[in-house]
Design a protein around this motif. Structure first.
Motif, PDB file in Angstrom:
ATOM      1  N   ALA A  95      37.273 -17.711 -65.712  1.00  0.00           N
ATOM      2  CA  ALA A  95      38.488 -17.193 -65.097  1.00  0.00           C
ATOM      3  C   ALA A  95      39.480 -18.316 -64.809  1.00  0.00           C
ATOM      4  CB  ALA A  95      38.146 -16.450 -63.809  1.00  0.00           C
ATOM      5  N   ALA A  96      38.965 -19.433 -64.330  1.00  0.00           N
ATOM      6  CA  ALA A  96      39.845 -20.573 -64.073  1.00  0.00           C
ATOM      7  C   ALA A  96      40.491 -21.069 -65.368  1.00  0.00           C
ATOM      8  CB  ALA A  96      39.055 -21.697 -63.402  1.00  0.00           C
ATOM      9  N   ARG A  97      39.684 -21.091 -66.432  1.00  0.00           N
ATOM     10  CA  ARG A  97      40.233 -21.542 -67.718  1.00  0.00           C
ATOM     11  C   ARG A  97      41.301 -20.585 -68.230  1.00  0.00           C
ATOM     12  NH1 ARG A  97      39.673 -20.535 -72.904  1.00  0.00           N
ATOM     13  NH2 ARG A  97      38.136 -18.891 -72.523  1.00  0.00           N
ATOM     14  N   LEU A  98      41.019 -19.267 -68.090  1.00  0.00           N
ATOM     15  CA  LEU A  98      41.993 -18.278 -68.550  1.00  0.00           C
ATOM     16  C   LEU A  98      43.278 -18.335 -67.721  1.00  0.00           C
ATOM     17  CD1 LEU A  98      39.667 -15.201 -69.216  1.00  0.00           C
ATOM     18  CD2 LEU A  98      40.750 -16.697 -70.907  1.00  0.00           C
ATOM     19  N   ARG A  99      43.124 -18.537 -66.399  1.00  0.00           N
ATOM     20  CA  ARG A  99      44.320 -18.659 -65.563  1.00  0.00           C
ATOM     21  C   ARG A  99      45.156 -19.858 -65.959  1.00  0.00           C
ATOM     22  NH1 ARG A  99      40.869 -17.177 -61.229  1.00  0.00           N
ATOM     23  NH2 ARG A  99      40.629 -19.368 -60.664  1.00  0.00           N
ATOM     24  N   GLN A 100      44.463 -20.941 -66.258  1.00  0.00           N
ATOM     25  CA  GLN A 100      45.193 -22.141 -66.657  1.00  0.00           C
ATOM     26  C   GLN A 100      45.922 -21.921 -67.980  1.00  0.00           C
ATOM     27  OE1 GLN A 100      45.697 -24.799 -64.938  1.00  0.00           O
ATOM     28  NE2 GLN A 100      46.804 -25.941 -66.520  1.00  0.00           N
TER      29      GLN A 100
END
Length: 452
Positions: A88-93
């Motif tokens: 999720a953090a990667r997708l948000r970034q």
């Protein structure tokens, strides 16, 4: 002399030493009883004890196995949760980076197109005088009349006079009651757009459902791209230049009818740039409802939208899932597909999915109420919410609908609710007006008078 010694000397029997026959008989009886116990009772006792031991040991083993399995599942869950958080953090970034890049590109494109429009406007002004705004001959006239459509074919209908001896109810202006307030200029532009949409959908060759989908796509794009929306509603720009820009941007993405309708809208004057998007969304919903009306399922769609609103108000879990900002639009669409797919009309499913996935600042309740009002407006009738303690019969429904139609001067659609708490009688809500004739209300009024 000791009595025992005296008894022994006299030859009497000793009471402490049993006779030999009695001793033999007692010994035989003991052997028989012991043998019976050892052969019959003792094995049963041992069997019960063994079963109890095995049950205790088995329960301990099962508990240990369950504990081990629970620990394994917990570890897997922690690992999956950590992986999901990382993803999720990667997708948000990635989304942030892509969004920033897209915004920069659109800003640059919007600025370039703005400069082109300004340059074209200056060139036209230098070449010949031209008025601006919605009063020009190229404004609404081109939005209402298209090549191949005979002038004067569509005659606007005036307001229907009320029946004699009954009070008339003023017609609700288009654009009101939607949750987005519009000023005078935007209301006029929306009314003109509705006339153009009605003129389009009067043709049987126009696919109203396809038109609704394309209008919804244009709505989503302009809702995201603020710069393009501002350019298309800039009152300082010439109407023809804005229409030409709309044709260049959307010409290859949507059909000709949608482009013509959009050109007519950008030629109009809008009080705020966001009013254009609100109006496009209303036109998309109206086009879908028109498609339902053409196929004879408008009543079903209206009832299904109302029932979905009742379900939503009674289920906090469903409402939380559909309004969860962390959930993606595709996930919400899949949830609604599982709830409505095959159970509701496709038009109902499209309207509800569009509202849930793109609420645009409204609550779901406000959006569903707006859809109900649009559906009622398609047949020029009002909506009455009727609450009763028991279901009404068909005869009661007809009498109530006829009575309300006489009072309000137009056809009335009844949305029926059953609430045992009202005890008896009915309550009718039409817009902001409430006619409460329930027993519960009368009891409450009597209680208030006694207390006063």
């Amino acid at each position: 002399m000791n009595p025992l010694v005296q008894l022994a000397q006299e030859g009497a029997e000793n009471p402490l030493i049993p006779p030999i026959p009695e001793l033999v008989i007692g010994l035989i009886a003991f052997v028989i009883v012991f043998g019976f116990l050892a052969k019959k009772l003792l094995p049963n006792i041992n069997k019960v004890l063994e079963e109890r031991r095995e049950a205790i040991e088995g329960g301990i083993e099962k508990a240990d196995a369950a504990k081990t399995e629970a620990e394994s599942v917990l570890e897997q869950y922690k690992a999956q949760l950590a992986e999901a958080r990382h993803e999720a953090a990667r997708l948000r970034q990635e989304a942030t980076e892509q969004g920033t890049a897209i915004i920069q590109e659109m800003k640059a494109e919007g600025q370039r197109q703005r400069e082109e429009i300004i340059a074209a406007g200056h060139a036209q002004i230098e070449g010949r005088p031209q008025g601006r705004g919605r009063g020009t001959a190229s404004g609404r006239g081109q939005a209402r009349h298209r090549p191949g459509r005979q002038a004067g074919r569509r005659v606007p209908r005036g307001p229907r006079p009320p029946e004699p001896h009954h009070r008339p109810l003023p017609r609700r202006a288009r654009g009101e009651g939607r949750g987005f307030a519009m000023n005078g200029a935007s209301r006029e532009a929306l009314a003109a757009a509705h006339e153009s949409l009605d003129a389009l959908t009067d043709h049987t060759s126009v696919d109203a459902a396809k038109l609704a989908g394309e209008l919804a796509a244009v709505t989503a794009l302009l809702d995201r791209e603020v710069s393009l929306r501002r350019v298309l509603t800039d009152p300082a720009q010439a109407a023809d230049a804005k229409a030409e820009l709309a044709g260049r941007v959307f010409g290859g993405q949507v059909g000709g009818e949608t482009v013509d309708l959009l050109k007519g809208m950008v030629r109009s004057r809008w009080s705020q740039s966001r009013d254009l998007v609100d109006s496009l969304e209303e036109l998309a919903n109206t086009a879908d409802l028109t498609a339902a009306q053409k196929t004879g399922v408008l009543d079903n769609v209206e009832d299904e939208v109302f029932r979905f609103g009742r379900i939503l108000s009674s289920s906090t879990e469903l409402r939380s899932a559909l309004t969860d900002r962390s959930a993606t639009a595709s996930a919400k669409g899949e949830l609604l597909g599982s709830l409505l797919g095959g159970k509701a009309d496709p038009v109902t499913e499209r309207l509800v999915v569009r509202l849930v996935t793109h609420p645009r600042g409204r609550s779901l309740e406000a959006g569903l109420e707006s859809l109900s009002k649009l559906a009622a407006a398609r047949r020029d009738r009002m909506v009455a919410v009727v609450t009763s303690a028991v279901p009404l019969t068909e005869a009661q429904k007809q009498r109530l609908g006829a009575g309300l139609a006489r009072v309000y001067g137009r056809e009335m659609h009844l949305n029926l609710e059953v609430d045992p708490a009202v005890l008896g009688g009915i309550s009718v809500r039409v817009g902001d007006e409430i006619i409460n004739g329930t027993i519960a209300e009368r009891l409450e009024e009597a209680t208030r008078r006694m207390a006063g």
